[in-house]
Write a protein that holds these residues in place. Structure first.
Motif, PDB file in Angstrom:
ATOM      1  N   ALA A  45       0.861  -1.180   0.000  1.00 22.92           N
ATOM      2  CA  ALA A  45       0.000   0.000   0.000  1.00 22.92           C
ATOM      3  C   ALA A  45       0.895   1.227   0.000  1.00 22.92           C
ATOM      4  O   ALA A  45       1.874   1.290   0.751  1.00 22.92           O
ATOM      5  CB  ALA A  45      -0.906   0.002   1.226  1.00 22.92           C
ATOM      6  N   VAL A  46       0.568   2.188  -0.846  1.00 21.34           N
ATOM      7  CA  VAL A  46       1.364   3.410  -0.955  1.00 21.34           C
ATOM      8  C   VAL A  46       0.468   4.603  -0.637  1.00 21.34           C
ATOM      9  O   VAL A  46      -0.541   4.831  -1.316  1.00 21.34           O
ATOM     10  CB  VAL A  46       1.976   3.571  -2.361  1.00 21.34           C
ATOM     11  N   LYS A  47       0.819   5.345   0.418  1.00 18.60           N
ATOM     12  CA  LYS A  47       0.076   6.533   0.822  1.00 18.60           C
ATOM     13  C   LYS A  47       0.773   7.746   0.234  1.00 18.60           C
ATOM     14  O   LYS A  47       1.954   7.989   0.500  1.00 18.60           O
ATOM     15  CB  LYS A  47       0.041   6.627   2.348  1.00 18.60           C
ATOM     16  N   ALA A  49       6.332   5.042  12.737  1.00 17.57           N
ATOM     17  CA  ALA A  49       5.826   3.680  12.604  1.00 17.57           C
ATOM     18  C   ALA A  49       6.936   2.697  12.254  1.00 17.57           C
ATOM     19  O   ALA A  49       6.927   1.551  12.712  1.00 17.57           O
ATOM     20  CB  ALA A  49       4.732   3.636  11.537  1.00 17.57           C
ATOM     21  N   ALA A  50       7.909   3.121  11.456  1.00 17.20           N
ATOM     22  CA  ALA A  50       8.999   2.227  11.069  1.00 17.20           C
ATOM     23  C   ALA A  50       9.871   1.861  12.264  1.00 17.20           C
ATOM     24  O   ALA A  50      10.437   0.760  12.328  1.00 17.20           O
ATOM     25  CB  ALA A  50       9.847   2.873   9.977  1.00 17.20           C
ATOM     26  N   GLY A  51       9.984   2.781  13.225  1.00 20.35           N
ATOM     27  CA  GLY A  51      10.789   2.504  14.403  1.00 20.35           C
ATOM     28  C   GLY A  51      10.066   1.708  15.460  1.00 20.35           C
ATOM     29  O   GLY A  51      10.625   1.427  16.529  1.00 20.35           O
ATOM     30  N   VAL A 111       0.948  -3.512  15.096  1.00 16.87           N
ATOM     31  CA  VAL A 111       1.171  -2.210  14.463  1.00 16.87           C
ATOM     32  C   VAL A 111       1.483  -2.452  12.990  1.00 16.87           C
ATOM     33  O   VAL A 111       2.300  -3.315  12.664  1.00 16.87           O
ATOM     34  CB  VAL A 111       2.326  -1.442  15.129  1.00 16.87           C
ATOM     35  N   THR A 112       0.838  -1.715  12.103  1.00 17.20           N
ATOM     36  CA  THR A 112       1.091  -1.891  10.680  1.00 17.20           C
ATOM     37  C   THR A 112       2.542  -1.569  10.355  1.00 17.20           C
ATOM     38  O   THR A 112       3.118  -0.619  10.886  1.00 17.20           O
ATOM     39  CB  THR A 112       0.144  -1.009   9.839  1.00 17.20           C
ATOM     40  N   SER A 113       3.146  -2.363   9.484  1.00 18.97           N
ATOM     41  CA  SER A 113       4.562  -2.202   9.154  1.00 18.97           C
ATOM     42  C   SER A 113       4.746  -1.151   8.067  1.00 18.97           C
ATOM     43  O   SER A 113       3.986  -1.105   7.091  1.00 18.97           O
ATOM     44  CB  SER A 113       5.149  -3.533   8.681  1.00 18.97           C
ATOM     45  N   SER A 133       5.427  13.164  -2.112  1.00 17.09           N
ATOM     46  CA  SER A 133       5.908  12.405  -0.956  1.00 17.09           C
ATOM     47  C   SER A 133       5.012  11.194  -0.749  1.00 17.09           C
ATOM     48  O   SER A 133       3.791  11.277  -0.877  1.00 17.09           O
ATOM     49  CB  SER A 133       5.896  13.279   0.304  1.00 17.09           C
ATOM     50  N   TYR A 134       5.625  10.062  -0.409  1.00 14.85           N
ATOM     51  CA  TYR A 134       4.829   8.845  -0.237  1.00 14.85           C
ATOM     52  C   TYR A 134       5.441   7.951   0.835  1.00 14.85           C
ATOM     53  O   TYR A 134       6.636   8.006   1.138  1.00 14.85           O
ATOM     54  CB  TYR A 134       4.705   8.081  -1.561  1.00 14.85           C
ATOM     55  N   VAL A 135       4.569   7.128   1.435  1.00 18.37           N
ATOM     56  CA  VAL A 135       4.965   6.121   2.414  1.00 18.37           C
ATOM     57  C   VAL A 135       4.508   4.762   1.892  1.00 18.37           C
ATOM     58  O   VAL A 135       3.375   4.619   1.434  1.00 18.37           O
ATOM     59  CB  VAL A 135       4.318   6.381   3.791  1.00 18.37           C
ATOM     60  N   VAL A 136       5.379   3.764   1.976  1.00 18.47           N
ATOM     61  CA  VAL A 136       5.053   2.403   1.542  1.00 18.47           C
ATOM     62  C   VAL A 136       4.806   1.549   2.779  1.00 18.47           C
ATOM     63  O   VAL A 136       5.645   1.491   3.684  1.00 18.47           O
ATOM     64  CB  VAL A 136       6.187   1.804   0.702  1.00 18.47           C
ATOM     65  N   MET A 137       3.636   0.906   2.832  1.00 20.87           N
ATOM     66  CA  MET A 137       3.228   0.116   3.998  1.00 20.87           C
ATOM     67  C   MET A 137       2.778  -1.269   3.568  1.00 20.87           C
ATOM     68  O   MET A 137       2.540  -1.521   2.377  1.00 20.87           O
ATOM     69  CB  MET A 137       2.074   0.819   4.720  1.00 20.87           C
ATOM     70  N   GLU A 138       2.657  -2.162   4.554  1.00 20.08           N
ATOM     71  CA  GLU A 138       2.122  -3.486   4.255  1.00 20.08           C
ATOM     72  C   GLU A 138       0.657  -3.361   3.830  1.00 20.08           C
ATOM     73  O   GLU A 138      -0.086  -2.511   4.336  1.00 20.08           O
ATOM     74  CB  GLU A 138       2.256  -4.418   5.452  1.00 20.08           C
ATOM     75  N   LEU A 139       0.272  -4.201   2.899  1.00 18.98           N
ATOM     76  CA  LEU A 139      -1.111  -4.231   2.425  1.00 18.98           C
ATOM     77  C   LEU A 139      -1.885  -5.206   3.305  1.00 18.98           C
ATOM     78  O   LEU A 139      -1.604  -6.410   3.305  1.00 18.98           O
ATOM     79  CB  LEU A 139      -1.158  -4.666   0.961  1.00 18.98           C
TER      80      LEU A 139
END
Length: 500
Positions: free
Chosen positions: A37-39, A62-64, A70-72, A88-94
């Motif tokens: 997932a990309v925000k 969140a990464a730390g 907690v979502t990765s 700007s974007y953040v990549v997270m687990e789907l």
């Protein structure tokens, strides 16, 4: 944006959800060959330096924080689009599954499931608090229900312990329905504020209500500071210890609240107790005969369902004294920012309140100041849930309760056949007073079936076709008022439960 390739790695495939500040996309990671997932910041926020710094801070926070609940966060980047603008974007687990807000649209959780869900949220908060990180926006739409358990998402307004609550511009970030009283005083960030929101989350998952009723952000903030929360109603399987734990979590003084780790341990113990009660009840009560199934209107087959209270994201600017509602992000009770630079009750005359655009039935209201706060009558309105999952959620997260029209419908209280019984299709709307099945044709709503609950009779009804139908069901002690209008071919209910 579909088809774009971010930094030669993330191939955008489809849109998952959108809000006032950002859009969440499903993408394919070409390097690790997995769906993510990309925000992405959207609109005017994409170029705003403050918003870009905030989304980067969210990624770092969140990464730390690695924790099973907690979502990765996998990556952060800044991409230049075809027009030369920074993105700007953040990549997270789907995440598979649905958020808790959408699940509650089908009614409250069973007691054991509600307590287990909140115990896992508490575990996530305890891990964050150990790192001096406070989430500041715990609410149903930021809790994902996945096959592997709960995942807490959206650390977009998280902050560290001891920092000022108010932003440099005087804003207070959060969602009005879940703001702890001390946050409204504009002090420093405290872990206890998350525990207060967790207590409200527990109350909500058990009852699908909040312990107060409010129609404006000002009334809601007044309730946090001045109104005692209503006690839990009697719920089978919920012991008095749950109420005692709630009382501690919702204490007005943050020093009187337990830590998140203590709440997690208590809830796990209470979950085991609730499951043991269910097992004991199942052993004592013989199975019902197959020839007599429970029906939609019977007391055995109809589960209590009360719509959720509205939680409203807001920004309160001290200089102008104006409450301005932000667009919801990913769900109706969402909101990444809000604010209050003064205590509730200090809003000057002429305050304007705009309901979120997601609610077609909402209207603009003005008042000469905050509404007086009194013991709530527990009047609740249901805004439509946009079909948009929270960050990382799958696109097919919609859950609702349906009842085949006309199937096994009982006679009304007097023994006569239910009014307006019909085999036509429609969507059942369930209140304490009964089940009203509504059919939408364009923007016209029509009642095609009405089954009063035992002990209830029909006091008033406008069965349509009309822009809005209305049914009032009455018992000796209670009154259920069911209204519904149509939006995009589906009924949007509004239910009011009152005592006589």
């Amino acid at each position: 944006m579909v088809g774009d390739l971010l930094d030669d790695r993330y191939q955008i495939e489809s849109r998952l959800g959108a809000g006032g500040m950002s859009v969440v996309w499903r993408a394919w990671d070409r390097v690790l060959e997995r769906a993510v997932a990309v925000k992405v910041l959207a609109g005017a926020q994409a170029a705003a330096q403050g918003a870009r710094q905030r989304i980067q801070a969210e990624a770092r926070a969140a990464a730390g924080l690695w924790h099973p609940h907690v979502t990765s966060v996998y990556d952060y980047g800044e991409h230049t689009d075809a027009a030369g603008r920074p993105v700007s974007y953040v990549v997270m687990e789907l995440l598979p599954g649905q958020n808790l807000s959408r699940r509650l649209a089908a009614g409250p959780l069973p007691p054991a499931a509600a307590m287990r869900t909140c115990a896992q949220v508490a575990e996530a908060l305890a891990a964050a608090h150990e790192r001096d990180l406070v989430h500041r926006d715990i609410k149903p739409s930021n809790v994902m229900l996945t096959p592997a358990g709960v995942k807490v998402v959206d650390f977009g307004i998280a902050s560290t312990v001891g920092r000022p609550e108010l932003e440099a511009d005087g804003q207070l970030l959060g969602t009005a329905a879940y703001l702890a009283p001390e946050r409204l005083e504009g002090g420093t960030v405290l872990p206890a504020s998350d525990v207060y929101a967790l207590g409200l989350l527990l109350y909500r998952t058990l009852t699908n209500e909040l312990p107060w009723s409010a129609e404006t952000p000002t009334q809601m903030m007044n309730a946090h500071v001045y109104v005692d929360p209503a006690p839990l109603p009697a719920i089978e399987g919920v012991s008095p210890e749950v109420q005692r734990l709630l009382d501690r979590c919702l204490a007005r003084d943050p020093a009187d609240r337990p830590g998140a780790g203590e709440v997690a341990m208590a809830l796990h113990g209470l979950t085991d107790d609730a499951e043991r009660r269910v097992d004991e009840t199942a052993q004592r009560v013989p199975a019902a005969p197959v020839s007599a199934p429970a029906t939609a209107g019977s007391s055995a087959g109809r589960r209590r369902r009360i719509p959720r209270a509205v939680s409203i994201p807001l920004v309160l600017t001290a200089a102008a004294g104006i409450i301005a509602l932000l667009l919801p992000q990913f769900s109706a009770d969402d909101g990444s920012s809000g604010g209050a630079a003064s205590r509730p009750g200090a809003t000057p005359p002429g305050t304007a309140f705009d309901a979120p655009a997601a609610d077609p039935s909402a209207s603009r209201q003005t008042s000469g100041g905050p509404a007086p706060v009194s013991r709530p009558s527990r009047t609740l309105a249901v805004p439509p849930e946009p079909a948009r999952p929270t960050a990382g959620a799958s696109a097919s997260a919609s859950v609702g309760r349906t009842t085949p029209p006309g199937a096994g419908q009982p006679a009304g209280p007097s023994g006569a056949a239910p009014t307006l019984a019909s085999a036509e299709p429609g969507t059942p709307v369930e209140a304490l007073g009964g089940v009203v099945t509504v059919l939408c044709t364009g923007d016209q709503a029509r009642v095609v079936s009405l089954v009063p609950a035992p002990g209830y009779s029909i006091k008033d009804q406008n069965s349509g076709p009309a822009r809005e139908i209305k049914v009032v069901l009455l018992s000796t002690a209670n009154q259920s008022e069911v209204k519904a209008r149509c939006d995009d071919g589906r009924p949007i209910p509004k239910i009011k439960e009152t005592r006589r």
